[in-house]
Write a protein that holds these residues in place. Structure first.
Motif, PDB file in Angstrom:
ATOM      1  N   UNK B  81      54.130  42.055  46.118  1.00  0.00           N
ATOM      2  CA  UNK B  81      52.875  42.238  45.369  1.00  0.00           C
ATOM      3  C   UNK B  81      52.197  40.887  45.165  1.00  0.00           C
ATOM      4  N   UNK B  82      52.967  39.877  44.729  1.00  0.00           N
ATOM      5  CA  UNK B  82      52.381  38.543  44.521  1.00  0.00           C
ATOM      6  C   UNK B  82      51.836  37.987  45.835  1.00  0.00           C
ATOM      7  N   UNK B  83      52.562  38.219  46.910  1.00  0.00           N
ATOM      8  CA  UNK B  83      52.149  37.677  48.197  1.00  0.00           C
ATOM      9  C   UNK B  83      50.932  38.345  48.805  1.00  0.00           C
ATOM     10  N   UNK B  84      50.667  39.580  48.416  1.00  0.00           N
ATOM     11  CA  UNK B  84      49.595  40.326  49.101  1.00  0.00           C
ATOM     12  C   UNK B  84      48.422  40.710  48.217  1.00  0.00           C
ATOM     13  N   UNK B  85      48.609  40.635  46.909  1.00  0.00           N
ATOM     14  CA  UNK B  85      47.591  41.205  46.022  1.00  0.00           C
ATOM     15  C   UNK B  85      46.220  40.544  46.187  1.00  0.00           C
ATOM     16  N   UNK B  86      46.201  39.218  46.400  1.00  0.00           N
ATOM     17  CA  UNK B  86      44.910  38.540  46.482  1.00  0.00           C
ATOM     18  C   UNK B  86      44.199  38.802  47.817  1.00  0.00           C
ATOM     19  N   UNK B  87      44.987  39.186  48.808  1.00  0.00           N
ATOM     20  CA  UNK B  87      44.392  39.500  50.107  1.00  0.00           C
ATOM     21  C   UNK B  87      43.789  40.908  50.105  1.00  0.00           C
ATOM     22  N   UNK B  88      44.409  41.789  49.277  1.00  0.00           N
ATOM     23  CA  UNK B  88      44.060  43.211  49.361  1.00  0.00           C
ATOM     24  C   UNK B  88      42.568  43.458  49.151  1.00  0.00           C
ATOM     25  N   UNK B  89      42.017  42.898  48.082  1.00  0.00           N
ATOM     26  CA  UNK B  89      40.616  43.183  47.784  1.00  0.00           C
ATOM     27  C   UNK B  89      39.683  42.684  48.887  1.00  0.00           C
ATOM     28  N   UNK B  90      39.914  41.427  49.309  1.00  0.00           N
ATOM     29  CA  UNK B  90      39.008  40.877  50.322  1.00  0.00           C
ATOM     30  C   UNK B  90      39.197  41.577  51.668  1.00  0.00           C
ATOM     31  N   UNK B  91      40.448  41.906  51.980  1.00  0.00           N
ATOM     32  CA  UNK B  91      40.734  42.563  53.258  1.00  0.00           C
ATOM     33  C   UNK B  91      40.097  43.957  53.315  1.00  0.00           C
ATOM     34  N   UNK B  92      40.189  44.697  52.212  1.00  0.00           N
ATOM     35  CA  UNK B  92      39.690  46.071  52.230  1.00  0.00           C
ATOM     36  C   UNK B  92      38.187  46.156  52.004  1.00  0.00           C
ATOM     37  N   UNK B  93      37.690  45.334  51.087  1.00  0.00           N
ATOM     38  CA  UNK B  93      36.316  45.571  50.632  1.00  0.00           C
ATOM     39  C   UNK B  93      35.297  44.490  51.005  1.00  0.00           C
ATOM     40  N   UNK B  94      35.760  43.275  51.342  1.00  0.00           N
ATOM     41  CA  UNK B  94      34.770  42.208  51.478  1.00  0.00           C
ATOM     42  C   UNK B  94      34.658  41.634  52.887  1.00  0.00           C
ATOM     43  N   UNK B  95      35.097  42.376  53.872  1.00  0.00           N
ATOM     44  CA  UNK B  95      35.000  41.867  55.249  1.00  0.00           C
ATOM     45  C   UNK B  95      33.537  41.835  55.676  1.00  0.00           C
ATOM     46  N   UNK B 162      55.040  51.392  48.939  1.00  0.00           N
ATOM     47  CA  UNK B 162      54.916  51.363  47.474  1.00  0.00           C
ATOM     48  C   UNK B 162      54.220  50.081  47.021  1.00  0.00           C
ATOM     49  N   UNK B 163      54.648  48.928  47.577  1.00  0.00           N
ATOM     50  CA  UNK B 163      54.017  47.660  47.161  1.00  0.00           C
ATOM     51  C   UNK B 163      52.569  47.614  47.653  1.00  0.00           C
ATOM     52  N   UNK B 164      52.322  48.200  48.823  1.00  0.00           N
ATOM     53  CA  UNK B 164      50.946  48.272  49.336  1.00  0.00           C
ATOM     54  C   UNK B 164      50.096  49.111  48.379  1.00  0.00           C
ATOM     55  N   UNK B 165      50.692  50.178  47.852  1.00  0.00           N
ATOM     56  CA  UNK B 165      49.982  51.019  46.890  1.00  0.00           C
ATOM     57  C   UNK B 165      49.570  50.202  45.675  1.00  0.00           C
ATOM     58  N   UNK B 166      50.509  49.399  45.148  1.00  0.00           N
ATOM     59  CA  UNK B 166      50.201  48.571  43.968  1.00  0.00           C
ATOM     60  C   UNK B 166      49.087  47.564  44.277  1.00  0.00           C
ATOM     61  N   UNK B 167      49.214  46.878  45.435  1.00  0.00           N
ATOM     62  CA  UNK B 167      48.223  45.857  45.807  1.00  0.00           C
ATOM     63  C   UNK B 167      46.836  46.473  45.980  1.00  0.00           C
ATOM     64  N   UNK B 168      46.806  47.591  46.700  1.00  0.00           N
ATOM     65  CA  UNK B 168      45.513  48.220  46.975  1.00  0.00           C
ATOM     66  C   UNK B 168      44.894  48.775  45.696  1.00  0.00           C
ATOM     67  N   UNK B 169      45.749  49.262  44.805  1.00  0.00           N
ATOM     68  CA  UNK B 169      45.241  49.783  43.536  1.00  0.00           C
ATOM     69  C   UNK B 169      44.569  48.658  42.742  1.00  0.00           C
ATOM     70  N   UNK B 170      45.247  47.495  42.682  1.00  0.00           N
ATOM     71  CA  UNK B 170      44.656  46.346  41.973  1.00  0.00           C
ATOM     72  C   UNK B 170      43.374  45.897  42.669  1.00  0.00           C
ATOM     73  N   UNK B 171      43.411  45.865  44.001  1.00  0.00           N
ATOM     74  CA  UNK B 171      42.220  45.499  44.780  1.00  0.00           C
ATOM     75  C   UNK B 171      41.085  46.466  44.516  1.00  0.00           C
ATOM     76  N   UNK B 172      41.429  47.765  44.439  1.00  0.00           N
ATOM     77  CA  UNK B 172      40.431  48.799  44.164  1.00  0.00           C
ATOM     78  C   UNK B 172      39.802  48.595  42.782  1.00  0.00           C
ATOM     79  N   UNK B 173      40.649  48.323  41.790  1.00  0.00           N
ATOM     80  CA  UNK B 173      40.136  48.139  40.417  1.00  0.00           C
ATOM     81  C   UNK B 173      39.151  46.968  40.382  1.00  0.00           C
ATOM     82  N   UNK B 174      39.564  45.841  40.987  1.00  0.00           N
ATOM     83  CA  UNK B 174      38.690  44.653  40.990  1.00  0.00           C
ATOM     84  C   UNK B 174      37.382  44.966  41.727  1.00  0.00           C
ATOM     85  N   UNK B 175      37.491  45.606  42.899  1.00  0.00           N
ATOM     86  CA  UNK B 175      36.284  45.904  43.691  1.00  0.00           C
ATOM     87  C   UNK B 175      35.392  46.907  42.957  1.00  0.00           C
ATOM     88  N   UNK B 176      36.005  47.895  42.302  1.00  0.00           N
ATOM     89  CA  UNK B 176      35.248  48.920  41.579  1.00  0.00           C
ATOM     90  C   UNK B 176      34.447  48.280  40.440  1.00  0.00           C
TER      91      UNK B 176
END
Lengths: 236, 529
Positions: B81-95, B162-176
């Motif tokens: 989660x620590x290793x991927x969480x900061x990538x999740x938002x930019x990877x999913x929503x800010x390309x 499961x960890x991807x779920x957590x990362x993407x959820x946090x990314x989703x919250x920030x992007x939302x």
């Protein structure tokens, strides 16, 4: 104002420009026409000093781009084909940046920004981040930034792309004004009608060299520019 | 179509540097990425194996062998989660290619799926380098079972989900939130700092927690069984328990399914929504002009402070030094006083190490390492302006120095006061951070000039993963590691303060050489980019 002598440029094994010669005098609007990949942008980038070339030389108002690029850059303004501006800045901040680099006095800078922004109807958006601009707005900002330091030569790559009809008309007036004041304009375009109506001289580029060059009358004779251009393309 | 999309996403994430116009550079970039991840992975896996080989025999002897794998799962989850969480938002929503892909006849859920795959691979990597050595250690201590191996293999596939779920959820919250507020950058910074704070709290307690985990295995096992039953089951899966294996699979896959449903329903709405921008009105007084140096510095400053990713990734050292300064004020006096009474020689050795440590933290803010790449396609603006090539480059280094040095000096002076160093010591604690920041600012720039990446789609990838950033980190560890190592030998000959001054002079000499290189060769590279 601009003199290109035997310009050659290659990308690896591919020769893009093969001994190109060109001269633009003060007071002239010079159109540069050619099909995609003919070498228009490459020539323009060589002229403004952002692309090194292998052979020949380019002179801006008598100064060699090869030997003294900095002195040349002080005399010119360049508008690229795609206005990739600093998106993290606001419009006015970008103009401040360009004005400061060219050491434009604050009062003059203010005066010119107000004038050109009003002419191009961008005043209301100058305090907004560039990231929120449309393509046309970015193009207008790039045009203002080119005009605010009153360069002797303005080099533009497809300047009319993205502009609304009113802004395009304003730009044409601005270009004529520069030439009337002793400056010169060198621009590439695919819009042959614009070139035909606006340019004092025109050059058609093909296969890395100029196939026709001169005043509009000399180039087109009794035909239209489109007919001349298409005839040139069919010769392939 | 899917194959092309997936290939495109992986290329974007795995490219470390350069333009991949030719096949060769693309392959070498990919190979460099694999080698780098391999080296890091082996190091972490070795550490994990070392930890679990000590832990496993005692647990197995007490009949709670499953706890060993449960602990591994917890660590893997935190790590991933620590290793991927900061990538999740930019990877999913800010390309940058969102608009392009949406204009093509591709369902948005497919775009989302393809964007998720590199994130899944990253999560898999983090889970694998913890779980695989933990399971090997478990087998070495307790024996191997076929069913156990089968379920661990299943766990290796579903736990990253499961960890991807957590990362993407946090990314989703920030992007939302960011898509609905005016000051999205501030919200993103605040949320990211909260996450980082939580990470540092966990990290600072890690040692104590691991010790407690090892010493109080039986109580921990009872607690997990009573309150977090799924964690008990995932541990049991490694022992070949079919219920544990199935429940782990069902939970991980089920949660991911739910998240995917949520994201597909909201994805298009978020990426196509523009947040309400605050409408500023242009006033004439906004027009200002300044000196060339001031203008270039202001440009760098705006680039830095207006990018959440840049600010968070390359500004963390300043926050850490601020925390260190607070610690020195609050605890330093008593801590060093007690140490002085107990062992004065240790304080002598510790003094240079503290100064070196401050400099190391400061230099890890590699502001310049992605700075050339971040110019992106707008690099032509600076190249076409009438400024000498070295000025924009030096401005990048000067901004790095101006941003990092004040906090390093403040922290250094406070540390010097608490350590009661001599006048020479004060000079070293002030000058060394200055020399350090000049050197590492210049080094970061050199690495980026040598390995630029101008055609990026996602600036976070450039800031976090480009090879120039990795080279800088490596240089920081090698140089400061050497300075710490040499300290033990040097303090036998000269005082700590003198050693620090020698280090300062060496770093300053390095900085002069780096600046000379930039002026002679760097400018040429810059002009041809």
């Amino acid at each position: 104002m601009l003199k290109i002598e035997n310009l050659t440029k290659s990308y690896g094994d591919k020769k893009v420009l093969t001994g190109l010669n060109l001269q633009i005098n003060a007071g002239e609007i010079f159109g540069f026409i050619g099909h995609n990949g003919a070498g228009k942008s490459t020539t323009i980038k060589c002229c403004v000093g952002i692309l090194k070339f292998e052979g020949g030389n380019i002179y801006i108002d008598g100064t060699s781009v090869k030997d003294n690029p900095l002195e040349c850059k002080k005399k010119i303004a360049y508008i690229p084909d795609n206005p990739d501006l600093y998106e993290y800045m606001k419009g006015v901040e970008y103009l401040n940046f360009i004005g400061s680099i060219f050491k434009v006095a604050p009062d003059l800078l203010k005066q010119r920004i107000n004038k050109y922004a009003a002419d191009l109807e961008l005043s209301n958006s100058l305090a907004q981040p560039i990231s929120s601009y449309s393509h046309g707005m970015k193009q207008k900002l790039a045009i203002i930034s080119a005009w605010i330091h009153e360069p002797k030569l303005i080099v533009m790559d497809e300047p009319f792309v993205g502009l609304d009809p009113k802004a395009a008309h304003t730009l044409k007036l601005m270009m004529r004004e520069v030439c009337d004041n002793g400056g010169a304009i060198f621009f590439s375009t695919h819009v042959l009608e614009v070139a035909e109506k606006l340019c004092d001289k025109v050059a058609i580029l093909k296969g890395g060299n100029i196939v026709r060059c001169g005043t509009m009358e000399e180039v087109v004779g009794g035909e239209s520019l489109e007919e001349v251009f298409l005839a040139g393309a069919e010769d392939d | 179509m899917i194959k092309s999309l997936i290939k495109n996403e992986f290329i974007k994430v795995m490219r470390l540097s350069g333009r991949t116009k030719d096949k060769k550079s693309g392959i070498s970039g990919f190979a460099s990425y694999l080698i780098l991840m391999g080296v890091i992975g082996v190091l972490f896996a070795a550490m994990a194996f070392g930890m679990f080989i000590v832990m496993a025999p005692a647990f197995i002897q007490n009949g709670i062998g499953w706890l060993c794998f449960t602990y591994a799962v917890i660590i893997a989850i935190v790590f991933a989660v620590v290793g991927s969480v900061f990538m999740a938002q930019s990877q999913l929503y800010r390309a940058k290619d969102n608009d392009l892909l949406l204009s093509l006849p591709i369902p948005s859920k497919l775009i989302l799926f393809c964007r998720m795959l590199p994130l899944y691979a990253q999560n898999f990597y983090f889970c694998f380098i913890v779980l695989a050595p933990a399971y090997v250690a478990f087998c070495v201590a307790g024996g191997f079972s076929f069913l156990g191996l089968l379920f661990v293999l299943v766990d290796l596939v579903v736990l990253p989900l499961f960890t991807l779920t957590l990362c993407c959820l946090l990314g989703f919250i920030v992007a939302f939130i960011a898509s609905r507020v005016k000051h999205a950058n501030i919200i993103t910074v605040v949320l990211s700092i909260l996450l980082l704070a939580a990470y540092f709290v966990v990290y600072s307690q890690m040692d104590t927690v691991i010790k407690a985990m090892m010493e109080n295995g039986s109580q921990a096992a009872q607690g997990i069984k009573a309150y977090v039953y799924p964690l008990y089951l995932v541990g049991r899966s490694a022992e070949g328990d079919w219920l544990g294996g199935l429940v782990t699979f069902a939970i991980c896959a089920g949660l991911f399914g739910l998240l995917y449903l949520l994201l597909t329903k909201t994805y298009l709405g978020i990426i196509t929504r523009k947040a309400a921008a605050s409408k500023s009105v242009y006033k004439q007084k906004m027009v200002k002009s300044g000196s060339v140096w001031g203008t270039l510095l202001a440009k760098e400053s705006k680039r830095f402070f207006r990018s959440t990713a840049y600010l968070l990734n390359c500004g963390m050292g300043v926050i850490l030094l601020l925390l260190a300064a607070v610690w020195f004020i609050a605890m330093g006096g008593s801590f060093f006083g007690e140490l002085q009474n107990a062992n004065p020689d240790l304080v002598k050795i510790l003094t240079p190490i503290i100064c070196i440590g401050i400099c190391m933290i400061s230099s890890m803010d590699g502001v310049t390492a992605p700075s050339v790449s971040l110019e992106g396609k707008s690099i032509a603006i600076l190249q076409s302006l009438p400024v000498e090539g070295y000025k924009p480059l030096f401005a990048k280094v000067f901004f790095h120095v101006l941003f990092n040095t004040p906090m390093a000096i403040i922290c250094g002076v406070i540390a010097a006061i608490m350590l009661k160093v001599s006048a020479l010591g004060y000079i070293a604690f002030i000058l060394m951070p200055i020399a350090t920041n000049f050197l590492f600012g210049a080094l970061g720039l050199i690495f980026n000039l040598l390995k630029p990446m101008l055609d990026w789609d996602n600036e976070t990838v450039v800031i976090k993963q480009s090879i120039s950033v990795l080279f800088l980190m490596l240089a920081v560890f090698v140089i400061f590691g050497a300075l710490v190592g040499l300290n033990f030998a040097a303090t036998l000959i000269v005082s700590g303060e003198i050693y620090l001054l020698i280090c300062t002079l060496s770093l300053a000499a390095g900085a002069v050489c780096a600046f000379a290189w930039i002026k002679k060769f760097g400018v040429r590279i810059w002009e041809n980019l």
